[in-house]
Structures are given as C-alpha cells and as structure tokens.
Design an enzyme around this catalytic site. Sequence first.
Site, PDB file in Angstrom:
ATOM      1  N   GLU A 219       0.833  -1.199   0.000  1.00 53.06           N
ATOM      2  CA  GLU A 219       0.000   0.000   0.000  1.00 53.06           C
ATOM      3  C   GLU A 219       0.868   1.250   0.000  1.00 53.06           C
ATOM      4  O   GLU A 219       1.953   1.258   0.583  1.00 53.06           O
ATOM      5  CB  GLU A 219      -0.921  -0.006   1.227  1.00 53.06           C
ATOM      6  CG  GLU A 219      -1.755  -1.270   1.337  1.00 53.06           C
ATOM      7  CD  GLU A 219      -2.385  -1.469   2.705  1.00 53.06           C
ATOM      8  OE1 GLU A 219      -2.585  -0.477   3.428  1.00 53.06           O
ATOM      9  OE2 GLU A 219      -2.663  -2.633   3.061  1.00 53.06           O
ATOM     10  N   GLU A 330      -9.903   6.172   2.845  1.00 51.72           N
ATOM     11  CA  GLU A 330     -10.328   5.392   4.003  1.00 51.72           C
ATOM     12  C   GLU A 330     -10.231   6.258   5.248  1.00 51.72           C
ATOM     13  O   GLU A 330      -9.306   7.068   5.387  1.00 51.72           O
ATOM     14  CB  GLU A 330      -9.434   4.154   4.158  1.00 51.72           C
ATOM     15  CG  GLU A 330      -9.816   3.250   5.321  1.00 51.72           C
ATOM     16  CD  GLU A 330      -8.866   2.069   5.471  1.00 51.72           C
ATOM     17  OE1 GLU A 330      -9.127   1.227   6.342  1.00 51.72           O
ATOM     18  OE2 GLU A 330      -7.859   2.006   4.741  1.00 51.72           O
TER      19      GLU A 330
END
Length: 415
Positions: A219, A330
């Site tokens: 990520e 997020e």
Amino acid sequence: MDEAGGHSIHGRRFHGLQQLLFLALLCFSFLLCSAGEESLSRRRSHVQRHLKRLNKPAVKTIQSPDGDTIDCVHVSNQPAFDHPFLKDHAIQMRPSFHPERIYDENKVEELSGRKSSTMAQMWHQNGRCPENTIPIRRTKGEDLLRANSAKRYGRKKHREPPKPNSVDSETNNGGGHQILRAKATINVWNPKIQQSNEFSLSQFWILGGPLGGDFNSIEAGWQVSPDLYGDNNTRLFTYWTSDAYQATGCYNLLCSGFVQINTEIALGGSIFPISAYHGSQYDISILIWKDPKGGNWWMQFGNDYVLGYWPSSLFSYLADSATMIEWGGEVVNSGADGRHTSTQMGSGHFPEEGFAKASYFRNIQIVDDSNNLRAPDGIDSFTEQSNCYDLENGNNGEWGTYFYYGGPGRSENCQ
C-alpha cells in the site's frame, strides 16, 4: 460505669480497627504503586530497547521545520536487514526493468535520487542526506507510548481492506492476466481528524491472495494520523503485510522489510505544499511495479524518485503477481458517543463539487503480464456510507481513468 466503660472499650476497639484498616489500605496502596512503578519501569525499558532497534546510527541528522528529526543512515544499516529473510540480502541499487521504459543509462542518476527535483519534503529546507545514506524519520519515545504496546507501534489492526460487493473477474482473479504494476496520481489535502485514534488516508492497495484469508498487501499514498505521527500533518506513507495484518508488516520503515535506496525522500515525511479549497491544487504520483527479473516490488514517487523495493521473499501470493488493485480513501470511524465521526476524507467535500474542491485520483493505470500499459477494465466503484463519503468516476483524454471522492463525515445526513 460498666456500661460506660464497656462503651469506652468498644470505642477503643473500633478505633483500633480503623487503624488496622488504614494500615492495610496504606500497604495495599504501596503494593499497587510499587507494581505500577515496576510496570512503568518495564515499559520504559521495553520502549528504549525498541527505539534502539528502530533508530539506527546516523551519519548526519537534520531537524525539520515541522518538528521531525531526520537521520541519514547508511544504506547498509537500514531496518530492512533486521528481517530474518534479509540477513544476507544483497542490495539491488536499481531495477532491471522499468515499465515506462525510462530507466536507461542516462536516467540512472536522476531516478536513484541523486538529482534534485521540484518535489520537496519539509526537512529539505534544512539540509540533505549525503550519498550512500537514506533519510529515516526518527521515532521518539512518546510515539511508542501513544501505542497500545511498543511492539504494535506502526502496525494496523487485523482487518480486511475495502472490498466491493462485486468485482469484475479480470481485476479479481486475473482473468487470464497477472497484474504486475499499478500507478495513480493522487490529489493531496489535509483532512481534519476528529479524534487522535482516527486517521484519514488516500492510497492504493496491491493485493494478492483471498481477501478472507492470509492475503498479501502493498500500500502507498498519503495519510493524516495523529496516533502514528503525533501531529496532523499530511504525510507520504507505505505499508505491507503478508498475513492480513496479523503479525507481519508495518508503516514505512517501522519494521524490517522495505529496502530503501533513495537519498531524497523520507517515508513518513510531511508532504508540502497541500491543496487549498478553491485554490492551488497539488498531487503526487506513485508507481509500483514488479521487476520480472529479480521479482521484487519497486516503488517510484513522482517522476524522479525510485525509492526502493519490497523483496519478493517477504510474500507468498505477491511473490508471483497481484490479483486485485484498489484505489481510494479510508477513514477510521471510532463512533464516539454513538455518532459517526466528523473526520474528513479527501478534501472533506463531496465529489460532485469537482476540481479544486473535491479530491481526486487520476491517470489510474495497470500493466499486465504482456507489458501492456492500460486503464484497468471492470472497475467497480463502491462506498460503505455514501451520505458520509461518496465517489464519482469518469474518463477523459487528459486525465484518463479518474474519480472524485470524499466527504465531511458527520452531517445532517450522516449521523
């Protein structure tokens, strides 16, 4: 008199009992304090040992205007080589293949970070790291003390990444293609965080393996995380795990794993400048690809900085290829007082507001095993609570595949 005496004796006995209780409470309090001091002493000792493991000896130290301390650590002394799989690892100072075909001989110096660029981090204002060193943001004792335990500092809780309700077979299981690269340009903002144990980020996930099992993940993006960094700055970050966040992996260089080769960019460092609502807009480009010869997963930041790589030996599923790529935002919703958080995602504004108001991802691309650079097929957009945060995607000649996303969190429509 007997009655009075008896009453007097009873009174003295009661007074004596009070003294005994008082002494017992004092003793119990002393034991608690001693146990507490011993526990605190053990934790401080554990913190110091962990700090010593994380903060490697510096060749040079730079104080950043944002309060960070940047240690220039020799490339061979970085945390990566504490990993048992990497004890005898030979550093790969350049990939054998670059998917944009710009990593040729006349680009080596520029892309390895030895040539300055317009991309800046705040610590650059007070100096640069010398050749053969990498910049590492120093971890402080208070950073570890904010965590539940020093061992868990810099690690995510076990959970699954965002997962769409339905995903096209090509992006979910390869559809006959292996995904070997992902790229995106991400608009950079500084969203407001309601509580220190919450965060807001914008990133992409490179995933391998079943999402319900011990999936692998790489990520990268930007995040605001007061718990992790002790402030509300917008920072560049990476993360990796080979077992669904259970025991492996971490943010940035807070554990062994990622091998950095770049002298210019500090993972976890503040990004500057930041976009302004109805003002100037800034974005960062991130490219992650798998080197077909060495098998390592490389990361490039902007057009100039090849930062380093995740060795293929760290992974099981990603040792071969990725099976799914996700792009998006997020937030953590702690649900304090039974209400939705007001932590913002992206710019804190809904996607329909558009450019210079809502945050965006643009030029989303993948490369498959045929080395074809293309927009991903079968993109499925999803959001868990569209009245809190939403998404709108599109495609045009200038931005390619793109989407606007984000929102304010708690509002009249989001409780």
